[in-house]
Design an enzyme around this catalytic site. Structure first.
Site, short mmCIF file in Angstrom:
data_model
loop_
_atom_site.label_atom_id
_atom_site.label_comp_id
_atom_site.label_asym_id
_atom_site.label_seq_id
_atom_site.Cartn_x
_atom_site.Cartn_y
_atom_site.Cartn_z
N ALA A 88 0.84 -1.21 0.00
CA ALA A 88 0.00 0.00 0.00
C ALA A 88 0.87 1.25 0.00
O ALA A 88 1.82 1.36 0.75
CB ALA A 88 -0.91 0.00 1.23
N TYR A 105 8.40 11.69 -3.40
CA TYR A 105 8.01 10.27 -3.50
C TYR A 105 9.20 9.37 -3.14
O TYR A 105 9.11 8.51 -2.27
CB TYR A 105 7.52 9.96 -4.93
CG TYR A 105 7.37 8.48 -5.21
CD1 TYR A 105 6.41 7.72 -4.56
CD2 TYR A 105 8.21 7.83 -6.12
CE1 TYR A 105 6.28 6.36 -4.81
CE2 TYR A 105 8.09 6.48 -6.37
CZ TYR A 105 7.13 5.75 -5.71
OH TYR A 105 7.01 4.40 -5.95
#
Ligand SMILES: NC(=O)c1ccc[n+]([C@@H]2O[C@H](COP(=O)([O-])OP(=O)(O)OC[C@H]3O[C@@H](n4cnc5c(N)ncnc54)[C@H](O)[C@@H]3O)[C@@H](O)[C@H]2O)c1
Length: 309
Positions: free
Chosen positions: A71, A138
């Site tokens: 996830a 990220y």
């Protein structure tokens, strides 16, 4: 327990693990995942990894003995616009999963990391010892998660593997395809479907044909790597990191040639200027996982494009 098991890569991992006889559960909040990707007879826990209590009770309810933590949020561009969301889900979320594993007495963890943790490399080919210095929020959020895992491992007796995926593409079934991807192959196919001319950014890089080189890996091969890692973990202690790529590079024009072969007709392309931040070449050195675990990808670029089509 596969977190993010309703997502593109997670759902492929779930299928492969089940196919090999493993009892799998999925925990997903369905932000980008789809409930329909999770087989009906798989235990499904609908909730967020940010709720450590919920993750703990789910691990206990399912009697999990390992976590595949997939996830996360994955967009480089979005991470520049919404950095805190990326730090929250990727970094704080991993913290929460680690706390839950400790509370539920679960000690095996496979983590979905990324090639985006590496520093730009002069040769463009990176192995697991290459310097890390991510250039986006990220990449930094994923590297933070990796560091947390390795630190926590000492304190909570964790058997862990971080898998750094390169450009994941393709699908084993239409239902599992990544419908949100803005990466090269889906963008070209979408342009063709829309009757538009696909765009290539930059043809003046120091590569064989001037276009950027990337390492594309079929999602089916990525999923199989998780099986190999998990099955090794039950036999040997693992505390390590592996690159998950094809180990070979394709220029953008090589990819376009493969697409032309699969669709069966010539199409024009527009060559525009370079995009800021694009590196000439990013390719995985996969010698470590090949030699230590015997995993190697089985599918090539034509299979990636055919499956996407
Ligand atoms: N797709 C790629 O090319 C690629 C490359 C490198 C690394 N990765 C990593 O692989 C992982 C999966 O990527 P993907 O392509 O399958 O993306 P995806 O968006 O299809 O899957 C992510 C899944 O996580 C779930 N999720 C998100 N936030 C959650 C939360 N707070 N709680 C519970 N579930 C949550 C989503 O609903 C979705 O099902 C990501 O961690 C990404 O960083 C992907």
């Amino acid at each position: 327990m596969v977190t993010g098991g309703a997502g593109y890569i997670g759902a492929h991992i779930v299928r492969v693990l089940r196919h090999h006889g493993h009892r799998v559960a999925v925990l997903d909040d369905l932000t980008t995942g789809q409930r329909g990707r999770v087989p009906a007879d798989t235990d499904f826990f609908h909730g967020t990894i940010l709720d450590a209590g919920y993750v703990t009770s789910s691990l206990i309810a399912h009697r999990s003995d390992a976590v595949v933590h997939v996830a996360g949020v994955k967009s480089l561009d979005d991470s520049i616009r919404r950095p805190l969301d990326h730090y929250s889900i990727n970094a704080v979320g991993t913290h929460s999963v680690l706390k839950a594993m400790q509370a539920a007495d679960v000690h095996d963890l496979v983590y979905s990391s990324t090639a985006a943790v590496y520093a730009p490399h002069p040769s463009g080919v990176v192995d697991e010892e290459s310097p890390t210095c991510p250039t986006t929020p990220y990449g930094r959020s994923k590297l933070m998660a990796e560091q947390m895992i390795s630190d926590a491992a000492h304190a909570q007796d964790l058997n862990w593997t971080c898998l750094r995926y390169f450009n994941v593409a393709g699908a084993n079934e239409a239902l599992l395809a990544d419908t949100t991807s803005r990466s090269l192959i889906p963008s070209i196919l979408s342009a063709l479907y829309a009757g538009l001319t696909p765009v290539v950014y930059g043809d003046d890089y120091a590569t064989t044909d001037g276009t950027c080189i990337r390492d594309y890996i079929h999602v089916g091969d990525v999923a199989e790597a998780h099986l190999v890692v998990l099955e090794n973990m039950t036999k040997n202690r693992l505390s390590t990191t592996y690159n998950i790529g094809s180990g070979g590079g394709y220029t953008v024009l090589n990819v376009i040639e493969a697409i032309r072969r699969v669709v069966g007709y010539e199409f024009a392309i527009d060559i525009l200027g370079r995009r800021p931040g694009d590196l000439a070449c990013v390719v995985a050195d996969t010698a470590k996982i090949r030699s230590e675990l015997g995993w190697a990808p089985r599918r090539d670029m034509l299979e990636i494009v055919e499956s996407l089509l």
